[in-house]
Design a protein around this motif. Structure first.
Motif, PDB file in Angstrom:
ATOM      1  N   GLN A 119      64.417  76.340  63.701  1.00 24.38           N
ATOM      2  CA  GLN A 119      64.827  76.658  65.065  1.00 24.38           C
ATOM      3  C   GLN A 119      66.121  75.929  65.434  1.00 24.38           C
ATOM      4  OE1 GLN A 119      60.786  75.544  66.593  1.00 24.38           O
ATOM      5  NE2 GLN A 119      61.050  77.323  67.898  1.00 24.38           N
ATOM      6  N   THR A 120      66.225  74.684  64.993  1.00 21.73           N
ATOM      7  CA  THR A 120      67.398  73.868  65.318  1.00 21.73           C
ATOM      8  C   THR A 120      68.660  74.427  64.680  1.00 21.73           C
ATOM      9  OG1 THR A 120      66.067  71.863  65.593  1.00 21.73           O
ATOM     10  CG2 THR A 120      68.416  71.568  65.130  1.00 21.73           C
ATOM     11  N   VAL A 121      68.569  74.825  63.428  1.00 22.63           N
ATOM     12  CA  VAL A 121      69.736  75.365  62.729  1.00 22.63           C
ATOM     13  C   VAL A 121      70.244  76.619  63.444  1.00 22.63           C
ATOM     14  CG1 VAL A 121      70.517  76.495  60.601  1.00 22.63           C
ATOM     15  CG2 VAL A 121      69.132  74.419  60.475  1.00 22.63           C
ATOM     16  N   ILE A 122      69.332  77.524  63.786  1.00 23.51           N
ATOM     17  CA  ILE A 122      69.730  78.758  64.467  1.00 23.51           C
ATOM     18  C   ILE A 122      70.288  78.460  65.855  1.00 23.51           C
ATOM     19  CG2 ILE A 122      68.932  80.974  65.353  1.00 23.51           C
ATOM     20  CD1 ILE A 122      68.979  80.814  62.314  1.00 23.51           C
ATOM     21  N   ALA A 123      69.622  77.575  66.600  1.00 18.92           N
ATOM     22  CA  ALA A 123      70.045  77.262  67.966  1.00 18.92           C
ATOM     23  C   ALA A 123      71.405  76.571  67.997  1.00 18.92           C
ATOM     24  CB  ALA A 123      69.000  76.382  68.648  1.00 18.92           C
ATOM     25  N   ILE A 124      71.621  75.612  67.098  1.00 17.32           N
ATOM     26  CA  ILE A 124      72.899  74.894  67.059  1.00 17.32           C
ATOM     27  C   ILE A 124      74.032  75.841  66.668  1.00 17.32           C
ATOM     28  CG2 ILE A 124      74.207  73.088  65.881  1.00 17.32           C
ATOM     29  CD1 ILE A 124      72.216  71.978  67.858  1.00 17.32           C
ATOM     30  N   ALA A 125      73.767  76.700  65.679  1.00 17.14           N
ATOM     31  CA  ALA A 125      74.788  77.671  65.264  1.00 17.14           C
ATOM     32  C   ALA A 125      75.144  78.602  66.422  1.00 17.14           C
ATOM     33  CB  ALA A 125      74.286  78.481  64.068  1.00 17.14           C
ATOM     34  N   PHE A 126      74.122  79.061  67.144  1.00 15.66           N
ATOM     35  CA  PHE A 126      74.356  79.914  68.309  1.00 15.66           C
ATOM     36  C   PHE A 126      75.193  79.188  69.355  1.00 15.66           C
ATOM     37  CE2 PHE A 126      73.101  80.966  72.662  1.00 15.66           C
ATOM     38  CZ  PHE A 126      73.346  82.330  72.707  1.00 15.66           C
ATOM     39  N   GLY A 127      74.836  77.926  69.651  1.00 15.60           N
ATOM     40  CA  GLY A 127      75.555  77.159  70.662  1.00 15.60           C
ATOM     41  C   GLY A 127      77.014  76.942  70.314  1.00 15.60           C
ATOM     42  N   ILE A 128      77.275  76.589  69.069  1.00 12.35           N
ATOM     43  CA  ILE A 128      78.653  76.343  68.634  1.00 12.35           C
ATOM     44  C   ILE A 128      79.481  77.623  68.704  1.00 12.35           C
ATOM     45  CG2 ILE A 128      80.085  75.729  66.645  1.00 12.35           C
ATOM     46  CD1 ILE A 128      77.888  73.760  65.817  1.00 12.35           C
ATOM     47  N   GLY A 140      90.161  84.438  78.754  1.00  8.79           N
ATOM     48  CA  GLY A 140      89.915  83.067  78.315  1.00  8.79           C
ATOM     49  C   GLY A 140      88.474  82.613  78.476  1.00  8.79           C
ATOM     50  N   LYS A 141      87.531  83.549  78.605  1.00  8.08           N
ATOM     51  CA  LYS A 141      86.132  83.221  78.808  1.00  8.08           C
ATOM     52  C   LYS A 141      85.360  83.309  77.495  1.00  8.08           C
ATOM     53  CE  LYS A 141      86.509  82.761  83.271  1.00  8.08           C
ATOM     54  NZ  LYS A 141      86.295  81.464  83.943  1.00  8.08           N
ATOM     55  N   THR A 142      84.615  82.267  77.182  1.00  6.49           N
ATOM     56  CA  THR A 142      83.726  82.285  76.023  1.00  6.49           C
ATOM     57  C   THR A 142      82.360  82.826  76.455  1.00  6.49           C
ATOM     58  OG1 THR A 142      83.125  79.979  76.471  1.00  6.49           O
ATOM     59  CG2 THR A 142      84.867  80.368  74.859  1.00  6.49           C
ATOM     60  N   PRO A 143      81.523  83.275  75.507  1.00  2.48           N
ATOM     61  CA  PRO A 143      80.191  83.804  75.884  1.00  2.48           C
ATOM     62  C   PRO A 143      79.350  82.811  76.685  1.00  2.48           C
ATOM     63  CG  PRO A 143      80.733  84.471  73.661  1.00  2.48           C
ATOM     64  CD  PRO A 143      81.815  83.514  74.081  1.00  2.48           C
ATOM     65  N   ALA A 144      79.359  81.540  76.284  1.00  5.15           N
ATOM     66  CA  ALA A 144      78.655  80.496  77.043  1.00  5.15           C
ATOM     67  C   ALA A 144      79.689  79.650  77.776  1.00  5.15           C
ATOM     68  CB  ALA A 144      77.817  79.633  76.106  1.00  5.15           C
ATOM     69  N   SER A 145      79.215  78.823  78.700  1.00  4.67           N
ATOM     70  CA  SER A 145      80.150  78.004  79.469  1.00  4.67           C
ATOM     71  C   SER A 145      79.836  76.519  79.297  1.00  4.67           C
ATOM     72  CB  SER A 145      80.079  78.360  80.954  1.00  4.67           C
ATOM     73  OG  SER A 145      78.911  77.829  81.546  1.00  4.67           O
ATOM     74  N   HIS A 146      80.739  75.681  79.760  1.00  3.23           N
ATOM     75  CA  HIS A 146      80.564  74.239  79.692  1.00  3.23           C
ATOM     76  C   HIS A 146      79.940  73.688  80.976  1.00  3.23           C
ATOM     77  CE1 HIS A 146      83.327  74.591  76.274  1.00  3.23           C
ATOM     78  NE2 HIS A 146      82.919  73.393  75.915  1.00  3.23           N
ATOM     79  N   HIS A 147      79.277  74.549  81.722  1.00  2.00           N
ATOM     80  CA  HIS A 147      78.681  74.133  82.989  1.00  2.00           C
ATOM     81  C   HIS A 147      77.177  74.386  82.983  1.00  2.00           C
ATOM     82  CE1 HIS A 147      82.767  73.942  84.670  1.00  2.00           C
ATOM     83  NE2 HIS A 147      82.972  75.107  84.078  1.00  2.00           N
ATOM     84  N   ILE A 148      76.457  73.582  83.725  1.00  2.00           N
ATOM     85  CA  ILE A 148      75.057  73.881  83.997  1.00  2.00           C
ATOM     86  C   ILE A 148      75.029  75.015  85.015  1.00  2.00           C
ATOM     87  CG2 ILE A 148      72.903  72.974  84.959  1.00  2.00           C
ATOM     88  CD1 ILE A 148      73.744  70.211  84.005  1.00  2.00           C
ATOM     89  N   SER A 149      74.066  75.909  84.891  1.00  2.00           N
ATOM     90  CA  SER A 149      74.037  77.046  85.799  1.00  2.00           C
ATOM     91  C   SER A 149      72.663  77.235  86.435  1.00  2.00           C
ATOM     92  CB  SER A 149      74.439  78.327  85.061  1.00  2.00           C
ATOM     93  OG  SER A 149      73.502  78.619  84.041  1.00  2.00           O
ATOM     94  N   TRP A 150      72.692  77.781  87.615  1.00  2.00           N
ATOM     95  CA  TRP A 150      71.477  78.159  88.345  1.00  2.00           C
ATOM     96  C   TRP A 150      71.457  79.683  88.415  1.00  2.00           C
ATOM     97  CZ3 TRP A 150      66.887  78.265  90.017  1.00  2.00           C
ATOM     98  CH2 TRP A 150      66.498  78.755  91.270  1.00  2.00           C
ATOM     99  N   PRO A 160      80.802  67.937  78.200  1.00  2.00           N
ATOM    100  CA  PRO A 160      81.397  67.974  76.864  1.00  2.00           C
ATOM    101  C   PRO A 160      80.679  68.985  75.983  1.00  2.00           C
ATOM    102  CG  PRO A 160      80.937  65.718  77.558  1.00  2.00           C
ATOM    103  CD  PRO A 160      80.259  66.610  78.552  1.00  2.00           C
ATOM    104  N   THR A 161      81.391  69.507  75.009  1.00  2.00           N
ATOM    105  CA  THR A 161      80.814  70.532  74.132  1.00  2.00           C
ATOM    106  C   THR A 161      79.534  70.059  73.450  1.00  2.00           C
ATOM    107  OG1 THR A 161      83.003  71.481  73.710  1.00  2.00           O
ATOM    108  CG2 THR A 161      81.268  71.987  72.123  1.00  2.00           C
ATOM    109  N   VAL A 162      79.524  68.819  72.988  1.00  2.00           N
ATOM    110  CA  VAL A 162      78.339  68.284  72.300  1.00  2.00           C
ATOM    111  C   VAL A 162      77.121  68.318  73.217  1.00  2.00           C
ATOM    112  CG1 VAL A 162      77.313  66.253  71.230  1.00  2.00           C
ATOM    113  CG2 VAL A 162      79.692  66.827  70.753  1.00  2.00           C
ATOM    114  N   VAL A 163      77.315  67.926  74.468  1.00  2.00           N
ATOM    115  CA  VAL A 163      76.201  67.922  75.423  1.00  2.00           C
ATOM    116  C   VAL A 163      75.714  69.337  75.691  1.00  2.00           C
ATOM    117  CG1 VAL A 163      75.518  67.337  77.784  1.00  2.00           C
ATOM    118  CG2 VAL A 163      77.001  65.780  76.497  1.00  2.00           C
ATOM    119  N   VAL A 164      76.643  70.271  75.836  1.00  2.00           N
ATOM    120  CA  VAL A 164      76.264  71.661  76.100  1.00  2.00           C
ATOM    121  C   VAL A 164      75.477  72.238  74.928  1.00  2.00           C
ATOM    122  CG1 VAL A 164      77.114  73.990  76.561  1.00  2.00           C
ATOM    123  CG2 VAL A 164      78.241  72.032  77.616  1.00  2.00           C
ATOM    124  N   VAL A 165      75.929  71.965  73.714  1.00  2.00           N
ATOM    125  CA  VAL A 165      75.217  72.455  72.526  1.00  2.00           C
ATOM    126  C   VAL A 165      73.799  71.892  72.476  1.00  2.00           C
ATOM    127  CG1 VAL A 165      75.142  72.408  70.005  1.00  2.00           C
ATOM    128  CG2 VAL A 165      77.297  72.882  71.169  1.00  2.00           C
TER     129      VAL A 165
END
Length: 362
Positions: A119-128, A140-150, A160-165
């Motif tokens: 699960q981790t390998v797939i999830a991390i690859a997806f996040g990156i 200039g928009k990526t599929p995911a964002s660097h923000h927490i969302s509601w 930071p990217t690491v935290v978002v991943v």
């Protein structure tokens, strides 16, 4: 919009017909479900029921999506391909788990660490990939964002990217395991997923109609490819609908971890890609409640054993659906009432989603 109708309709037909074929093929090869010995005794009659039906849900959804795109002459988007990668990838992890159960003739498949690694390998690859600059669109928009969302991004909280991943990993593993825990009664997880994926279909359609790419405004949505995500959500909803025909009590086939992990992963992926991570907690309220029941049971048992030497339990058995079974509820009663709970959660989530937009336009 036609692609959404084609995706949902084709997936339903493929799943409805394909599951019948899968039941025959899986039964002929002896690919039956193993039942945990410590579970409710009423479940022992289910031993040998064909499992790995999630293969049909995945295949029907993916095939329906690409056929819908072909029929409408449109190109798959980066967001949609990422979501399909997550959907199929976690399905493969679940397939390995189910296959080991069948081969080893035991109720335990992959060891918990091995499953988490997959699960981790797939999830991390997806996040990156979802945050990769290489997948930026013309705005200039990526599929995911660097923000927490509601319901949309909290722009003031850039991470930071690491935290978002890591957060994406947490959402994906948590949601996929939550759906896996809920899949314990005939049709329970399947019916709940129909409603939640239906909700995301509506969310994506609304986000497309109010997209910032079309018209800038205080209430527009900064979401990449919402209409394409709606096609996948509709396809998965249709596939679950078709599968439910055979999975409803008394179930003639189970989705197995192949289905539950993939469906949970797809829900998490939709939450990340639509910038509605926290809204998923409400839409998927049933999955949250089931997971919390297990966490509470384990925590309380360990705490009381440490303090008194004898572990005590909050529920008769977890996940919580089995607690109600042991209280004397019929399985069908538990399933229908849990579906009602899911419907209330979905209605609440969609109501909040719409009310937020109305407030933003007021």
């Amino acid at each position: 919009m036609r692609a959404i109708l084609f995706g949902g309709g084709l997936a339903l037909v493929f799943s409805l017909l394909g599951t019948r074929v899968a039941i025959t093929q899986l039964s002929s090869h002896g690919y039956g479900q193993e039942i945990r010995d410590d579970g409710p005794t009423s479940h022992h009659t289910k031993r040998g029921t064909p499992t790995m039906g999630g293969i049909v849900i995945i295949a029907s959804s993916v095939l329906a999506y690409f056929l819908a795109k072909l029929i409408t002459g449109s190109t798959p988007s980066a967001s949609a391909l990422l979501l399909l990668f997550l959907f199929v990838g976690l399905g493969f992890v679940g397939f390995l788990d189910d296959f080991i159960k069948i081969v080893k003739q035991r109720s335990l498949g992959l060891r918990s660490k091995a499953k988490m690694i997959g699960q981790t390998v797939i999830a991390i690859a997806f996040g990156i990939l979802a945050l990769s600059p290489a997948l930026e669109d013309e705005r200039g928009k990526t599929p995911a964002s660097h923000h927490i969302s509601w319901i949309r991004d909290f722009e003031s909280w850039t991470l930071p990217t690491v935290v978002v991943v890591l957060l994406i990993w947490l959402i994906i593993t948590g949601t996929s395991n939550a759906v896996n825990l809920t899949d314990g009664l005939d049709g329970l997880a399947t019916g709940a997923c129909v409603m939640v994926f239906g909700a995301y279909t509506l969310v994506n359609i609304w986000q497309n109609n109010q997209s910032c790419a079309v018209a800038q405004g205080p209430s527009c949505y900064e979401v990449r490819d919402p209409l394409d995500l709606a096609v996948i959500a509709a396809a998965i909803m249709g596939a679950c609908f078709g599968f439910l025909w055979w999975n409803a009590s008394p179930a003639q086939i189970f989705m197995g971890d192949t289905g539950s992990l993939s469906l949970g992963g797809a829900l998490a992926g939709l939450a990340v890609l639509t910038r509605t991570e926290l809204l998923l907690i409400i839409l998927g309220g049933l999955f949250v409640a089931v997971t919390l029941s297990v966490m509470l049971q384990v925590s309380w048992f360990k705490a009381t054993r440490r303090l008194t030497g004898t572990g005590k339990r909050v529920f008769r058995m977890t996940p919580i659906q089995h607690h109600f079974e042991l209280l004397g509820w019929e399985q069908v009663t538990v399933v229908i009432r849990f579906w009602i709970v899911t419907g209330l959660c979905v209605a609440t989530g969609l109501g909040i989603f719409y009310a937020e937009w109305v407030a933003g336009t007021g």
